[in-house]
Design a protein around this motif. Structure first.
Motif, PDB file in Angstrom:
ATOM      1  N   GLN A  68     -16.287  69.455  33.928  1.00  0.00           N
ATOM      2  CA  GLN A  68     -14.931  69.079  34.298  1.00  0.00           C
ATOM      3  C   GLN A  68     -14.928  67.617  34.723  1.00  0.00           C
ATOM      4  N   ALA A  69     -14.334  66.788  33.882  1.00  0.00           N
ATOM      5  CA  ALA A  69     -14.244  65.360  34.185  1.00  0.00           C
ATOM      6  C   ALA A  69     -12.906  65.048  34.826  1.00  0.00           C
ATOM      7  N   SER A  70     -12.909  64.120  35.753  1.00  0.00           N
ATOM      8  CA  SER A  70     -11.677  63.723  36.425  1.00  0.00           C
ATOM      9  C   SER A  70     -11.794  62.290  36.917  1.00  0.00           C
ATOM     10  N   GLY A  71     -10.654  61.734  37.320  1.00  0.00           N
ATOM     11  CA  GLY A  71     -10.663  60.413  37.932  1.00  0.00           C
ATOM     12  C   GLY A  71     -10.075  59.293  37.092  1.00  0.00           C
ATOM     13  N   GLY A  72      -9.727  59.584  35.851  1.00  0.00           N
ATOM     14  CA  GLY A  72      -9.145  58.552  35.018  1.00  0.00           C
ATOM     15  C   GLY A  72      -7.738  58.196  35.461  1.00  0.00           C
ATOM     16  N   GLY A  73      -7.222  57.138  34.878  1.00  0.00           N
ATOM     17  CA  GLY A  73      -5.872  56.726  35.213  1.00  0.00           C
ATOM     18  C   GLY A  73      -5.582  55.329  34.740  1.00  0.00           C
ATOM     19  N   LEU A  74      -4.469  54.793  35.215  1.00  0.00           N
ATOM     20  CA  LEU A  74      -4.043  53.439  34.876  1.00  0.00           C
ATOM     21  C   LEU A  74      -4.431  52.503  36.018  1.00  0.00           C
ATOM     22  N   VAL A  75      -5.069  51.415  35.664  1.00  0.00           N
ATOM     23  CA  VAL A  75      -5.497  50.445  36.678  1.00  0.00           C
ATOM     24  C   VAL A  75      -5.303  49.042  36.120  1.00  0.00           C
ATOM     25  N   GLN A  76      -5.024  48.103  37.000  1.00  0.00           N
ATOM     26  CA  GLN A  76      -4.859  46.714  36.578  1.00  0.00           C
ATOM     27  C   GLN A  76      -6.215  46.057  36.331  1.00  0.00           C
ATOM     28  N   PRO A  77      -6.259  45.046  35.492  1.00  0.00           N
ATOM     29  CA  PRO A  77      -7.518  44.307  35.306  1.00  0.00           C
ATOM     30  C   PRO A  77      -8.073  43.844  36.643  1.00  0.00           C
ATOM     31  N   GLY A  78      -9.377  43.999  36.792  1.00  0.00           N
ATOM     32  CA  GLY A  78     -10.030  43.663  38.042  1.00  0.00           C
ATOM     33  C   GLY A  78     -10.099  44.809  39.025  1.00  0.00           C
ATOM     34  N   GLY A  79      -9.419  45.883  38.729  1.00  0.00           N
ATOM     35  CA  GLY A  79      -9.389  47.027  39.625  1.00  0.00           C
ATOM     36  C   GLY A  79     -10.587  47.938  39.469  1.00  0.00           C
ATOM     37  N   SER A  80     -10.557  49.041  40.212  1.00  0.00           N
ATOM     38  CA  SER A  80     -11.669  49.987  40.231  1.00  0.00           C
ATOM     39  C   SER A  80     -11.177  51.418  40.038  1.00  0.00           C
ATOM     40  N   LEU A  81     -12.054  52.220  39.495  1.00  0.00           N
ATOM     41  CA  LEU A  81     -11.834  53.661  39.373  1.00  0.00           C
ATOM     42  C   LEU A  81     -13.172  54.362  39.557  1.00  0.00           C
ATOM     43  N   ARG A  82     -13.122  55.593  40.012  1.00  0.00           N
ATOM     44  CA  ARG A  82     -14.333  56.413  40.125  1.00  0.00           C
ATOM     45  C   ARG A  82     -14.130  57.702  39.349  1.00  0.00           C
ATOM     46  N   LEU A  83     -14.934  57.908  38.339  1.00  0.00           N
ATOM     47  CA  LEU A  83     -14.893  59.132  37.557  1.00  0.00           C
ATOM     48  C   LEU A  83     -15.884  60.140  38.127  1.00  0.00           C
ATOM     49  N   SER A  84     -15.546  61.404  38.009  1.00  0.00           N
ATOM     50  CA  SER A  84     -16.435  62.486  38.425  1.00  0.00           C
ATOM     51  C   SER A  84     -16.587  63.479  37.279  1.00  0.00           C
ATOM     52  N   CYS A  85     -17.735  64.138  37.239  1.00  0.00           N
ATOM     53  CA  CYS A  85     -17.980  65.174  36.244  1.00  0.00           C
ATOM     54  C   CYS A  85     -18.756  66.292  36.920  1.00  0.00           C
ATOM     55  N   ALA A  86     -18.126  67.438  37.056  1.00  0.00           N
ATOM     56  CA  ALA A  86     -18.748  68.581  37.706  1.00  0.00           C
ATOM     57  C   ALA A  86     -19.204  69.588  36.654  1.00  0.00           C
ATOM     58  N   VAL A  87     -20.443  70.023  36.763  1.00  0.00           N
ATOM     59  CA  VAL A  87     -21.015  70.993  35.835  1.00  0.00           C
ATOM     60  C   VAL A  87     -21.084  72.350  36.517  1.00  0.00           C
ATOM     61  N   SER A  88     -20.630  73.374  35.820  1.00  0.00           N
ATOM     62  CA  SER A  88     -20.704  74.718  36.372  1.00  0.00           C
ATOM     63  C   SER A  88     -21.182  75.688  35.305  1.00  0.00           C
ATOM     64  N   GLY A  89     -21.822  76.755  35.758  1.00  0.00           N
ATOM     65  CA  GLY A  89     -22.191  77.838  34.862  1.00  0.00           C
ATOM     66  C   GLY A  89     -23.535  77.726  34.174  1.00  0.00           C
ATOM     67  N   SER A  90     -24.311  76.677  34.493  1.00  0.00           N
ATOM     68  CA  SER A  90     -25.593  76.525  33.811  1.00  0.00           C
ATOM     69  C   SER A  90     -26.680  77.340  34.502  1.00  0.00           C
ATOM     70  N   ARG A  91     -27.451  78.068  33.720  1.00  0.00           N
ATOM     71  CA  ARG A  91     -28.579  78.823  34.250  1.00  0.00           C
ATOM     72  C   ARG A  91     -29.799  77.935  34.425  1.00  0.00           C
ATOM     73  N   PHE A  92     -29.790  76.795  33.756  1.00  0.00           N
ATOM     74  CA  PHE A  92     -30.959  75.928  33.758  1.00  0.00           C
ATOM     75  C   PHE A  92     -30.649  74.610  34.447  1.00  0.00           C
ATOM     76  N   SER A  93     -31.688  73.939  34.880  1.00  0.00           N
ATOM     77  CA  SER A  93     -31.508  72.658  35.536  1.00  0.00           C
ATOM     78  C   SER A  93     -30.906  71.652  34.567  1.00  0.00           C
ATOM     79  N   ILE A  94     -30.027  70.820  35.105  1.00  0.00           N
ATOM     80  CA  ILE A  94     -29.438  69.752  34.310  1.00  0.00           C
ATOM     81  C   ILE A  94     -30.402  68.572  34.321  1.00  0.00           C
ATOM     82  N   ASN A  95     -30.813  68.135  33.168  1.00  0.00           N
ATOM     83  CA  ASN A  95     -31.710  66.992  33.074  1.00  0.00           C
ATOM     84  C   ASN A  95     -30.878  65.706  32.977  1.00  0.00           C
ATOM     85  N   ASN A  96     -30.889  65.050  31.835  1.00  0.00           N
ATOM     86  CA  ASN A  96     -30.082  63.817  31.715  1.00  0.00           C
ATOM     87  C   ASN A  96     -28.594  64.120  31.734  1.00  0.00           C
TER      88      ASN A  96
END
Length: 114
Positions: free
Chosen positions: A4-32
């Motif tokens: 589940q990715a989130s955090g996108g949006g509209l920003v002015q040049p020079g601005g900042s944003l922080r994206l997040s990505c949450a992983v759920s449901g994996s039985r195995f360790s997440i590598n890269n």
């Protein structure tokens, strides 16, 4: 497995944003984990990748502006984007790999415009 990715949006040049990505449901360790982006009319490209141990690599165009990080306990990855430029406008996709499979999240749109 869901990303589940989130955090996108509209920003002015020079601005900042922080994206997040949450992983759920994996039985195995997440590598890269990684962020890719696809700008209008262009192919999808790798932006930044981070290993489970925290080693990170970036494409040249975002070095010094973007920072990828992750919280293994929360199975969550982040992309802090500073000094954004209009050419950063794209749909950003998160990616996660286990030993056995790779997974993609839905995209989140980042628009850099005045």
């Amino acid at each position: 497995v869901q990303l589940q990715a989130s955090g996108g949006g509209l920003v002015q040049p020079g601005g900042s944003l922080r994206l997040s990505c949450a992983v759920s449901g994996s039985r195995f360790s997440i590598n890269n984990m990684a962020w890719h982006r696809q700008a209008p009319g262009k192919q999808r490209e790798l932006v930044a990748v981070i290993t489970r141990g925290g080693s990170a690599n970036y494409i040249d165009s975002v070095k010094g502006r973007f920072t990828i990080s992750r919280d293994n306990a929360k199975n969550t990855m982040y992309l802090q984007m500073n000094s954004l430029k209009p050419e950063d406008t794209a749909v950003f996709y998160c990616y996660a790999a286990t030993t056995y499979n790779i997974y993609w999240g839905q995209g989140t749109l980042v628009t850099v415009s005045s």
